[in-house]
Design a protein around this motif. Sequence first.
Motif, PDB file in Angstrom:
ATOM      1  N   LEU A  17       0.812  -1.223   0.000  1.00 46.94           N
ATOM      2  CA  LEU A  17       0.000   0.000   0.000  1.00 46.94           C
ATOM      3  C   LEU A  17       0.843   1.270   0.000  1.00 46.94           C
ATOM      4  O   LEU A  17       1.963   1.296   0.506  1.00 46.94           O
ATOM      5  CB  LEU A  17      -0.891   0.049   1.237  1.00 46.94           C
ATOM      6  N   ALA A  18       0.248   2.321  -0.518  1.00 43.95           N
ATOM      7  CA  ALA A  18       0.709   3.689  -0.285  1.00 43.95           C
ATOM      8  C   ALA A  18      -0.114   4.241   0.881  1.00 43.95           C
ATOM      9  O   ALA A  18      -1.164   3.679   1.220  1.00 43.95           O
ATOM     10  CB  ALA A  18       0.477   4.532  -1.533  1.00 43.95           C
ATOM     11  N   PRO A  19       0.326   5.336   1.475  1.00 40.97           N
ATOM     12  CA  PRO A  19      -0.464   5.893   2.585  1.00 40.97           C
ATOM     13  C   PRO A  19      -1.944   6.118   2.251  1.00 40.97           C
ATOM     14  O   PRO A  19      -2.815   5.816   3.069  1.00 40.97           O
ATOM     15  CB  PRO A  19       0.256   7.213   2.882  1.00 40.97           C
ATOM     16  N   HIS A  20      -2.242   6.596   1.045  1.00 40.59           N
ATOM     17  CA  HIS A  20      -3.666   6.838   0.769  1.00 40.59           C
ATOM     18  C   HIS A  20      -4.416   5.533   0.554  1.00 40.59           C
ATOM     19  O   HIS A  20      -5.650   5.519   0.586  1.00 40.59           O
ATOM     20  CB  HIS A  20      -3.871   7.820  -0.388  1.00 40.59           C
ATOM     21  N   GLY A  21      -3.701   4.425   0.376  1.00 40.73           N
ATOM     22  CA  GLY A  21      -4.343   3.117   0.325  1.00 40.73           C
ATOM     23  C   GLY A  21      -4.893   2.728   1.692  1.00 40.73           C
ATOM     24  O   GLY A  21      -5.917   2.042   1.793  1.00 40.73           O
ATOM     25  N   VAL A  22      -4.210   3.163   2.745  1.00 41.41           N
ATOM     26  CA  VAL A  22      -4.716   2.913   4.108  1.00 41.41           C
ATOM     27  C   VAL A  22      -6.014   3.687   4.315  1.00 41.41           C
ATOM     28  O   VAL A  22      -7.015   3.135   4.801  1.00 41.41           O
ATOM     29  CB  VAL A  22      -3.663   3.321   5.167  1.00 41.41           C
ATOM     30  N   TYR A  23      -6.004   4.948   3.910  1.00 37.95           N
ATOM     31  CA  TYR A  23      -7.255   5.730   4.000  1.00 37.95           C
ATOM     32  C   TYR A  23      -8.370   5.030   3.219  1.00 37.95           C
ATOM     33  O   TYR A  23      -9.513   4.952   3.655  1.00 37.95           O
ATOM     34  CB  TYR A  23      -7.091   7.119   3.367  1.00 37.95           C
ATOM     35  N   ALA A  24      -8.013   4.543   2.023  1.00 39.17           N
ATOM     36  CA  ALA A  24      -9.032   3.978   1.122  1.00 39.17           C
ATOM     37  C   ALA A  24      -9.668   2.722   1.720  1.00 39.17           C
ATOM     38  O   ALA A  24     -10.886   2.532   1.620  1.00 39.17           O
ATOM     39  CB  ALA A  24      -8.417   3.677  -0.239  1.00 39.17           C
ATOM     40  N   ILE A  25      -8.850   1.874   2.324  1.00 41.84           N
ATOM     41  CA  ILE A  25      -9.414   0.659   2.931  1.00 41.84           C
ATOM     42  C   ILE A  25     -10.352   1.030   4.079  1.00 41.84           C
ATOM     43  O   ILE A  25     -11.441   0.453   4.223  1.00 41.84           O
ATOM     44  CB  ILE A  25      -8.281  -0.285   3.390  1.00 41.84           C
ATOM     45  N   CYS A  26      -9.958   1.994   4.875  1.00 38.08           N
ATOM     46  CA  CYS A  26     -10.832   2.418   5.977  1.00 38.08           C
ATOM     47  C   CYS A  26     -12.150   2.976   5.428  1.00 38.08           C
ATOM     48  O   CYS A  26     -13.232   2.696   5.965  1.00 38.08           O
ATOM     49  CB  CYS A  26     -10.124   3.459   6.847  1.00 38.08           C
TER      50      CYS A  26
END
Lengths: 434, 116
Positions: free
Chosen positions: A90-99
């Motif tokens: 993941l990239a950092p915004h991938g963490v946001y996206a999963i949430c």
Amino acid sequence: MSADNTGSVRKRVVVTGVGFITPIGNDWAGVAAGLREGRHGFERVEFFGNPNVPVKVAGTVKDFIVESMNWRDWKWPARYEIARETLRGLAPHGVYAICAIDQALEHAALPREAVADDDATGLYCASAGSAMMLHGHLKQMDQTRGERGNPMGVVSSICGTLNFNLAAHYKITGSVCGFVSACASGSHAIGYACDDIRLGRLARAIVVAGEELNAETLLPFAAMRALSAQSDPAVASRPFDVARDGFVGAGGAVALILEESEAAAARGARVLAEVAGWGQAADGHSVAMSHPEGRGLANAMTRALADAGVSAEEIDYVNAHGTSTPVGDRAETLALKTIFGGGNGGKKQPRVSSTKGLTGHPLSLSGAMEAAFCVLAMNEGFVPGNAHLVNADPVCEGLDLPRATVNERPRLVLNNSSGFGGSNVCHVLRAPGA
Amino acid sequence: MLSQSSDSNLPEKLARHKPEVREAYARYRATGDVEAVQIVILAMVRDHLPKPSDAPITDEQRLIEDLGYDSLAVAEVVFAIEDTFGLRIETSEIMQISTVGSLKAFIAKKLGPQGA
């Protein structure tokens, strides 16, 4: 249902869940309070520890720590589970996206198992990739003269990073794709997801858009002189104000669950809104600047209204792209006047506001975030005001630009987005029962 | 952006490991103790498990079939070991590694007389 020009009955697309990781809130209740009460999500920032960097304010994402390139350093709200095998790519915004997606699925009362390995569920992502991760990985390559690289370097950084990772994480088998039309990306993702459902290719789509807020993503826009130089969070983002001086960067992710209306009804889903139609058009003008009269945006609005089968007079509220740049807001204002008459000819004027006065501008995320804001506003029964607007630009005369929240339920809403290269996208959203 | 280890001699990739792993690495650097290398490698194999587990890891276990590694995770752990021990491992050599034991033996051989 409505008949299209071939005489066949067109499928309808409804929104059954949304999830928010935004500067003004990380769930429905938080965002509703932020929008209704006009609470902005800005904080003072200092990049590179350098007070000379001309960017002082940003729409920050709270309750996440994702500044490091190393996922082992990351932290996110404990209610979301992200396995190591997913995190490593993941990239950092991938963490946001999963949430955001987990939240939207829960909101839609859809368990993860219902979308996994389901050939009728597709994934539509909007992301510009991660400049921070790409920079870090290429720096490592430079330092080792091409001899070293992180095996996850490609999938965690290039523009498809959201689609690559999320399709694997959620076991998506219907379809997966990504959109890179800059600040129109999120709106494109909604539009094409909507079309694939209408065409009968899918019964359901997860739409997600994400953006990072860090030096690598944001500061290149300072070089374009596109960012506000203000240091006061209360005035830095003021769309349509005569003193506006650029946009304020922001990060986050938002997800929407779109479903074919009969499929949604069959599972007893709660309908939050209908995507009644959408349209797009291009400016054919400049690599980065809006067409001076908002030609493409006006055409996109016209097409969205036609697709939805509604007239301009029926629109109650326009969530403007309104980024707070001198050129962009002027062009959008002129486009709005082209469509709504600007008070001339006695046409009913919709309320117009830009919620970027509260959030700042999260680039690829913008269109999807604001579509979800519109869904929320229709369900909560209010029209968001224009935060920080004090003296409207004279060009805006004739537009109905409420300063504060208006306590009336919009039934038909138009949501505008414009991106680099003159890419313009609009959606028409209809409240349930309207 | 990378977090820095407080011990300037400790590779960044070991900074998050348990004290006994960091101590084993220091012992290897000081004495060339091959047993210490095995402790570090085992910790790195565990650290790169796609599905974290506290279950014992044995030399006979295959990285992919038994421990759930995929080819990218194998590359990740090999690269981490390269960085930690200052080694260079070719792709063709990575392809020969299947079990935890073969990985340990391969690294010991790579480290040469000091680690053999």
